[in-house]
Design a protein around this motif. Structure first.
Motif, mmCIF file in Angstrom:
data_model
loop_
_atom_site.group_PDB
_atom_site.id
_atom_site.type_symbol
_atom_site.label_atom_id
_atom_site.label_comp_id
_atom_site.label_asym_id
_atom_site.label_seq_id
_atom_site.Cartn_x
_atom_site.Cartn_y
_atom_site.Cartn_z
ATOM 1 N N ALA A 197 8.719 -2.048 -3.640
ATOM 2 C CA ALA A 197 9.826 -1.602 -2.792
ATOM 3 C C ALA A 197 9.237 -1.099 -1.478
ATOM 4 C CB ALA A 197 10.600 -0.479 -3.485
ATOM 5 N N PRO A 198 9.916 -1.332 -0.372
ATOM 6 C CA PRO A 198 9.390 -0.871 0.913
ATOM 7 C C PRO A 198 9.316 0.650 0.971
ATOM 8 C CG PRO A 198 11.582 -1.810 1.178
ATOM 9 C CD PRO A 198 11.192 -2.024 -0.242
ATOM 10 N N VAL A 199 8.224 1.133 1.562
ATOM 11 C CA VAL A 199 7.944 2.569 1.630
ATOM 12 C C VAL A 199 8.053 3.058 3.063
ATOM 13 C CG1 VAL A 199 6.070 4.267 1.382
ATOM 14 C CG2 VAL A 199 6.464 2.568 -0.409
ATOM 15 N N VAL A 200 8.610 4.255 3.212
ATOM 16 C CA VAL A 200 8.550 5.002 4.463
ATOM 17 C C VAL A 200 7.653 6.198 4.176
ATOM 18 C CG1 VAL A 200 9.815 6.432 6.114
ATOM 19 C CG2 VAL A 200 10.828 4.302 5.278
ATOM 20 N N LEU A 201 6.539 6.266 4.872
ATOM 21 C CA LEU A 201 5.632 7.397 4.717
ATOM 22 C C LEU A 201 6.131 8.529 5.602
ATOM 23 C CD1 LEU A 201 2.937 8.363 3.478
ATOM 24 C CD2 LEU A 201 1.813 7.496 5.532
ATOM 25 N N VAL A 202 6.220 9.729 5.050
ATOM 26 C CA VAL A 202 6.620 10.909 5.816
ATOM 27 C C VAL A 202 5.400 11.800 5.959
ATOM 28 C CG1 VAL A 202 8.140 12.914 5.927
ATOM 29 C CG2 VAL A 202 8.976 10.758 4.956
ATOM 30 N N ALA A 203 5.123 12.220 7.204
ATOM 31 C CA ALA A 203 3.930 13.025 7.470
ATOM 32 C C ALA A 203 4.272 14.187 8.385
ATOM 33 C CB ALA A 203 2.855 12.161 8.123
ATOM 34 N N GLY A 204 3.603 15.289 8.170
ATOM 35 C CA GLY A 204 3.718 16.424 9.076
ATOM 36 C C GLY A 204 3.037 16.104 10.394
ATOM 37 N N THR A 205 3.123 17.002 11.333
ATOM 38 C CA THR A 205 2.544 16.754 12.662
ATOM 39 C C THR A 205 1.389 17.700 12.976
ATOM 40 O OG1 THR A 205 4.211 18.205 13.643
ATOM 41 C CG2 THR A 205 4.681 15.829 13.636
ATOM 42 N N GLY A 206 1.062 18.594 12.060
ATOM 43 C CA GLY A 206 0.062 19.624 12.334
ATOM 44 C C GLY A 206 -1.352 19.209 11.991
ATOM 45 N N LEU A 207 -2.208 20.218 11.944
ATOM 46 C CA LEU A 207 -3.627 20.038 11.673
ATOM 47 C C LEU A 207 -3.839 19.294 10.354
ATOM 48 C CD1 LEU A 207 -6.505 20.753 12.608
ATOM 49 C CD2 LEU A 207 -6.326 22.822 11.224
ATOM 50 N N GLY A 208 -4.699 18.289 10.381
ATOM 51 C CA GLY A 208 -5.025 17.526 9.186
ATOM 52 C C GLY A 208 -4.184 16.286 8.988
ATOM 53 N N THR A 209 -3.128 16.126 9.790
ATOM 54 C CA THR A 209 -2.211 15.008 9.543
ATOM 55 C C THR A 209 -2.824 13.650 9.837
ATOM 56 O OG1 THR A 209 0.067 14.285 9.760
ATOM 57 C CG2 THR A 209 -1.050 14.921 11.797
ATOM 58 N N ILE A 210 -3.724 13.571 10.807
ATOM 59 C CA ILE A 210 -4.322 12.270 11.106
ATOM 60 C C ILE A 210 -5.089 11.767 9.889
ATOM 61 C CG2 ILE A 210 -6.012 11.040 12.526
ATOM 62 C CD1 ILE A 210 -5.162 12.853 14.867
ATOM 63 N N ASN A 211 -5.960 12.587 9.338
ATOM 64 C CA ASN A 211 -6.742 12.204 8.168
ATOM 65 C C ASN A 211 -5.841 11.889 6.979
ATOM 66 O OD1 ASN A 211 -9.346 11.995 6.695
ATOM 67 N ND2 ASN A 211 -8.506 13.730 5.575
ATOM 68 N N HIS A 212 -4.925 12.794 6.653
ATOM 69 C CA HIS A 212 -4.051 12.589 5.484
ATOM 70 C C HIS A 212 -3.203 11.331 5.643
ATOM 71 C CE1 HIS A 212 -4.205 17.191 4.706
ATOM 72 N NE2 HIS A 212 -5.247 16.567 4.189
ATOM 73 N N SER A 213 -2.662 11.144 6.819
ATOM 74 C CA SER A 213 -1.785 9.988 7.039
ATOM 75 C C SER A 213 -2.557 8.683 6.967
ATOM 76 C CB SER A 213 -1.084 10.105 8.398
ATOM 77 O OG SER A 213 -0.281 11.255 8.431
ATOM 78 N N LEU A 214 -3.720 8.632 7.612
ATOM 79 C CA LEU A 214 -4.502 7.392 7.589
ATOM 80 C C LEU A 214 -5.013 7.077 6.186
ATOM 81 C CD1 LEU A 214 -6.450 7.642 10.967
ATOM 82 C CD2 LEU A 214 -4.423 6.257 10.438
ATOM 83 N N LEU A 215 -5.377 8.090 5.426
ATOM 84 C CA LEU A 215 -5.786 7.851 4.033
ATOM 85 C C LEU A 215 -4.616 7.312 3.210
ATOM 86 C CD1 LEU A 215 -8.022 10.981 3.371
ATOM 87 C CD2 LEU A 215 -8.778 8.592 3.446
ATOM 88 N N SER A 216 -3.430 7.854 3.431
ATOM 89 C CA SER A 216 -2.246 7.381 2.702
ATOM 90 C C SER A 216 -1.911 5.947 3.087
ATOM 91 C CB SER A 216 -1.050 8.297 2.993
ATOM 92 O OG SER A 216 -1.288 9.584 2.474
#
Length: 122
Positions: A37-56
């Protein structure tokens, strides 16, 4: 686990991230891959989000999960949002700010002005 087949749209929310275990042998990302099923990833905008989002994003891509894009939640951070979308190769769907009060009316109004509902369908 199997997805139901409702007559309309279906939203399934993972809890805590795509690599959170459902069991000791199964991650949410594995379920998403099974369901296709198509996924929409939801991410915060604060510290650590670049790493967490790219890993996800990488975890979902590795498993062949269709990713519609990324929706941000929190205070604006244009550089973080643009960096994630560019490096991750995903569409930036919009950003939902912190809402006070947070209720059905304020959420609906914010979503209507900050997102295109068509971006959330495959």
């Amino acid at each position: 686990l199997a997805l139901p087949a409702p007559p309309g749209a279906l939203v399934v929310e993972g809890a805590g991230g795509v690599l959170v275990p459902v069991t000791r042998q199964l991650l949410f990302a594995d379920l998403f891959a099974r369901w296709q099923a198509p996924v929409v990833l939801v991410a915060g905008t604060g510290l650590g989000t670049i790493n967490h989002s790219l890993l996800s994003i990488e975890a979902l891509h590795t498993r062949g999960v269709p990713l519609l894009g990324i929706a941000f939640s929190g205070e604006a951070n244009e550089d973080n949002e643009a960096t994630i979308a560019t490096i991750g190769g995903v569409r930036r769907l919009g950003r939902l700010p912190r809402l006070d009060p947070l209720d059905a009316a304020t959420l609906a109004a914010a979503f209507a002005t900050r997102f295109d509902p068509g971006d959330f369908t495959a």
